[in-house]
Design a protein around this motif. Structure first.
Motif, PDB file in Angstrom:
ATOM      1  N   MET A   1      66.494  51.420 -18.304  1.00 20.60           N
ATOM      2  CA  MET A   1      67.946  51.438 -18.163  1.00 20.60           C
ATOM      3  C   MET A   1      68.529  50.023 -18.165  1.00 20.60           C
ATOM      4  O   MET A   1      69.680  49.820 -18.521  1.00 20.60           O
ATOM      5  CB  MET A   1      68.344  52.149 -16.864  1.00 20.60           C
ATOM      6  CG  MET A   1      68.291  53.667 -16.958  1.00 20.60           C
ATOM      7  SD  MET A   1      69.420  54.359 -18.199  1.00 20.60           S
ATOM      8  CE  MET A   1      71.026  53.926 -17.503  1.00 20.60           C
ATOM      9  N   GLN A   2      67.707  49.050 -17.786  1.00 22.09           N
ATOM     10  CA  GLN A   2      68.220  47.688 -17.608  1.00 22.09           C
ATOM     11  C   GLN A   2      67.904  46.746 -18.768  1.00 22.09           C
ATOM     12  O   GLN A   2      68.539  45.699 -18.892  1.00 22.09           O
ATOM     13  CB  GLN A   2      67.652  47.094 -16.318  1.00 22.09           C
ATOM     14  CG  GLN A   2      68.117  47.823 -15.060  1.00 22.09           C
ATOM     15  CD  GLN A   2      67.476  47.291 -13.793  1.00 22.09           C
ATOM     16  OE1 GLN A   2      66.490  46.552 -13.848  1.00 22.09           O
ATOM     17  NE2 GLN A   2      68.025  47.669 -12.651  1.00 22.09           N
ATOM     18  N   CYS A   3      66.947  47.103 -19.625  1.00 21.40           N
ATOM     19  CA  CYS A   3      66.548  46.165 -20.684  1.00 21.40           C
ATOM     20  C   CYS A   3      67.640  46.020 -21.748  1.00 21.40           C
ATOM     21  O   CYS A   3      68.487  46.901 -21.915  1.00 21.40           O
ATOM     22  CB  CYS A   3      65.224  46.595 -21.311  1.00 21.40           C
ATOM     23  SG  CYS A   3      65.262  48.191 -22.145  1.00 21.40           S
ATOM     24  N   ASP A   4      67.601  44.907 -22.445  1.00 22.14           N
ATOM     25  CA  ASP A   4      68.643  44.581 -23.422  1.00 22.14           C
ATOM     26  C   ASP A   4      68.617  45.511 -24.627  1.00 22.14           C
ATOM     27  O   ASP A   4      67.552  45.929 -25.094  1.00 22.14           O
ATOM     28  CB  ASP A   4      68.470  43.142 -23.917  1.00 22.14           C
ATOM     29  CG  ASP A   4      68.851  42.112 -22.869  1.00 22.14           C
ATOM     30  OD1 ASP A   4      69.549  42.474 -21.907  1.00 22.14           O
ATOM     31  OD2 ASP A   4      68.448  40.945 -23.021  1.00 22.14           O
TER      32      ASP A   4
ATOM     33  N   VAL B   1      58.553  45.722 -20.634  1.00 20.52           N
ATOM     34  CA  VAL B   1      58.757  46.740 -19.598  1.00 20.52           C
ATOM     35  C   VAL B   1      57.630  47.768 -19.644  1.00 20.52           C
ATOM     36  O   VAL B   1      57.052  48.134 -18.612  1.00 20.52           O
ATOM     37  CB  VAL B   1      60.126  47.444 -19.779  1.00 20.52           C
ATOM     38  CG1 VAL B   1      60.249  48.657 -18.865  1.00 20.52           C
ATOM     39  CG2 VAL B   1      61.267  46.470 -19.529  1.00 20.52           C
TER      40      VAL B   1
ATOM     41  N   SER C   1      62.148  46.387 -24.784  1.00 17.47           N
ATOM     42  CA  SER C   1      61.434  47.156 -23.754  1.00 17.47           C
ATOM     43  C   SER C   1      59.922  47.053 -23.865  1.00 17.47           C
ATOM     44  O   SER C   1      59.203  47.694 -23.090  1.00 17.47           O
ATOM     45  CB  SER C   1      61.853  48.628 -23.829  1.00 17.47           C
ATOM     46  OG  SER C   1      61.836  49.101 -25.168  1.00 17.47           O
TER      47      SER C   1
ATOM     48  N   LYS D   1      71.972  58.520 -21.416  1.00 14.12           N
ATOM     49  CA  LYS D   1      72.451  57.768 -20.247  1.00 14.12           C
ATOM     50  C   LYS D   1      73.048  56.424 -20.659  1.00 14.12           C
ATOM     51  O   LYS D   1      74.018  55.958 -20.059  1.00 14.12           O
ATOM     52  CB  LYS D   1      71.306  57.542 -19.260  1.00 14.12           C
ATOM     53  CG  LYS D   1      70.920  58.775 -18.460  1.00 14.12           C
ATOM     54  CD  LYS D   1      69.795  58.435 -17.477  1.00 14.12           C
ATOM     55  CE  LYS D   1      69.417  59.636 -16.626  1.00 14.12           C
ATOM     56  NZ  LYS D   1      68.290  59.321 -15.699  1.00 14.12           N
ATOM     57  N   ARG D   2      72.467  55.825 -21.699  1.00  9.15           N
ATOM     58  CA  ARG D   2      72.959  54.522 -22.156  1.00  9.15           C
ATOM     59  C   ARG D   2      74.084  54.662 -23.186  1.00  9.15           C
ATOM     60  O   ARG D   2      74.579  53.674 -23.711  1.00  9.15           O
ATOM     61  CB  ARG D   2      71.797  53.689 -22.719  1.00  9.15           C
ATOM     62  CG  ARG D   2      70.759  53.331 -21.646  1.00  9.15           C
ATOM     63  CD  ARG D   2      69.854  52.183 -22.037  1.00  9.15           C
ATOM     64  NE  ARG D   2      70.565  50.935 -22.219  1.00  9.15           N
ATOM     65  CZ  ARG D   2      70.015  49.723 -22.138  1.00  9.15           C
ATOM     66  NH1 ARG D   2      68.713  49.606 -21.850  1.00  9.15           N
ATOM     67  NH2 ARG D   2      70.707  48.631 -22.348  1.00  9.15           N
TER      68      ARG D   2
ATOM     69  N   GLU E   1      61.371  54.185 -15.626  1.00  7.84           N
ATOM     70  CA  GLU E   1      62.758  54.655 -15.568  1.00  7.84           C
ATOM     71  C   GLU E   1      63.768  53.542 -15.334  1.00  7.84           C
ATOM     72  O   GLU E   1      64.752  53.396 -16.069  1.00  7.84           O
ATOM     73  CB  GLU E   1      62.891  55.728 -14.476  1.00  7.84           C
ATOM     74  CG  GLU E   1      64.197  56.472 -14.542  1.00  7.84           C
ATOM     75  CD  GLU E   1      64.212  57.684 -13.620  1.00  7.84           C
ATOM     76  OE1 GLU E   1      65.264  58.324 -13.536  1.00  7.84           O
ATOM     77  OE2 GLU E   1      63.186  57.989 -12.980  1.00  7.84           O
ATOM     78  N   VAL E   2      63.546  52.736 -14.330  1.00  4.07           N
ATOM     79  CA  VAL E   2      64.494  51.674 -13.993  1.00  4.07           C
ATOM     80  C   VAL E   2      64.530  50.607 -15.077  1.00  4.07           C
ATOM     81  O   VAL E   2      65.602  50.181 -15.533  1.00  4.07           O
ATOM     82  CB  VAL E   2      64.152  51.051 -12.626  1.00  4.07           C
ATOM     83  CG1 VAL E   2      65.044  49.844 -12.352  1.00  4.07           C
ATOM     84  CG2 VAL E   2      64.296  52.087 -11.519  1.00  4.07           C
ATOM     85  N   GLY E   3      63.364  50.181 -15.520  1.00  5.99           N
ATOM     86  CA  GLY E   3      63.287  49.112 -16.507  1.00  5.99           C
ATOM     87  C   GLY E   3      63.972  49.446 -17.814  1.00  5.99           C
ATOM     88  O   GLY E   3      64.629  48.589 -18.423  1.00  5.99           O
TER      89      GLY E   3
END
Length: 220
Positions: free
Chosen positions: A96-99, A25, A22, A133-134, A92-94
């Protein structure tokens, strides 16, 4: 180098660049936040440069510096809050999507008796919400900690409450991670794959640090 990871009673993890990929990000979010609030490209880049140079330091400090030293404006709580709110939306979006770091679940299995903690320069409530969330918050039974408290403050507090048990290990990717770990008496391993420290090789050599590419190498 073979590391006996099972000897540690506590393992402290930085978040960005260690558990999550991240760093980029967050760097991009700093730039966009400044631009969205009217900064020039040069001002936004100056904030990014300061952020990269001070990896692991709280965003509160970085925005204070940005207002005071880059924009040359008076620092107020409301001005800081506007930046914080904009930054959180950009992130917020980044996040949730990062590895997620490869090998994390295997490392948890290999260190079942160790207390795991997250210690981030990021916002504490944001980290707790993100990890829930993850669905990885349960892995960090020692807690998830972040700003506005800095890493030195958290390490001192968690040591005094015996939440950190020794021998203890800090896994980080910034100069401040090492410095905070060293001041608190924790062993330290520098993870290089996702670091944004430009001169990390020289820094690690100068300080005789153990360097691994990533978490997966701890159990390979």
């Amino acid at each position: 180098m073979k590391i006996d990871i099972t000897k540690y009673k506590t393992i402290v993890f930085d978040c960005d660049g260690v558990v999550l990929d991240s760093n980029v990000v967050k760097t991009e979010a700093y730039f966009r936040t400044a631009k969205n609030l009217g900064a020039t490209d040069a001002e936004a880049q100056a904030l990014v440069d300061y952020h990269v140079n001070l990896g692991g330091i709280s965003r509160y400090h970085k925005f204070d510096y940005y207002i005071r030293e880059i924009l040359h404006q008076p620092v107020t709580d409301s001005a800081i809050q506007v930046l914080l709110d904009g930054f959180s939306k950009e992130l917020e979006v980044g996040l949730m999507q990062c590895d997620l770091a490869k090998g994390l679940f295997d490392l948890r299995t290999a260190t079942q008796n160790a207390n795991w903690m997250i210690l981030s320069g990021g916002d504490q409530q944001e980290i707790r919400t993100l990890f829930a969330k993850r669905k990885i918050d349960h892995m960090f039974d020692g807690g998830l900690f972040g700003s506005p408290d800095n890493k030195d403050e958290v390490l001192a507090r968690e040591k005094s409450s015996a939440n950190i048990q020794f021998p203890a290990l800090f896994l980080g990717d910034s100069k401040y991670d090492f410095e905070a770990a060293d001041r608190a008496g924790l062993d330290f391993i520098f993870l290089s794959d996702w670091t944004e420290v430009p001169d990390w090789q020289a820094f690690c050599q100068e300080n005789k640090l153990t360097v691994l590419n990533n978490i997966a190498q701890l159990i390979s």
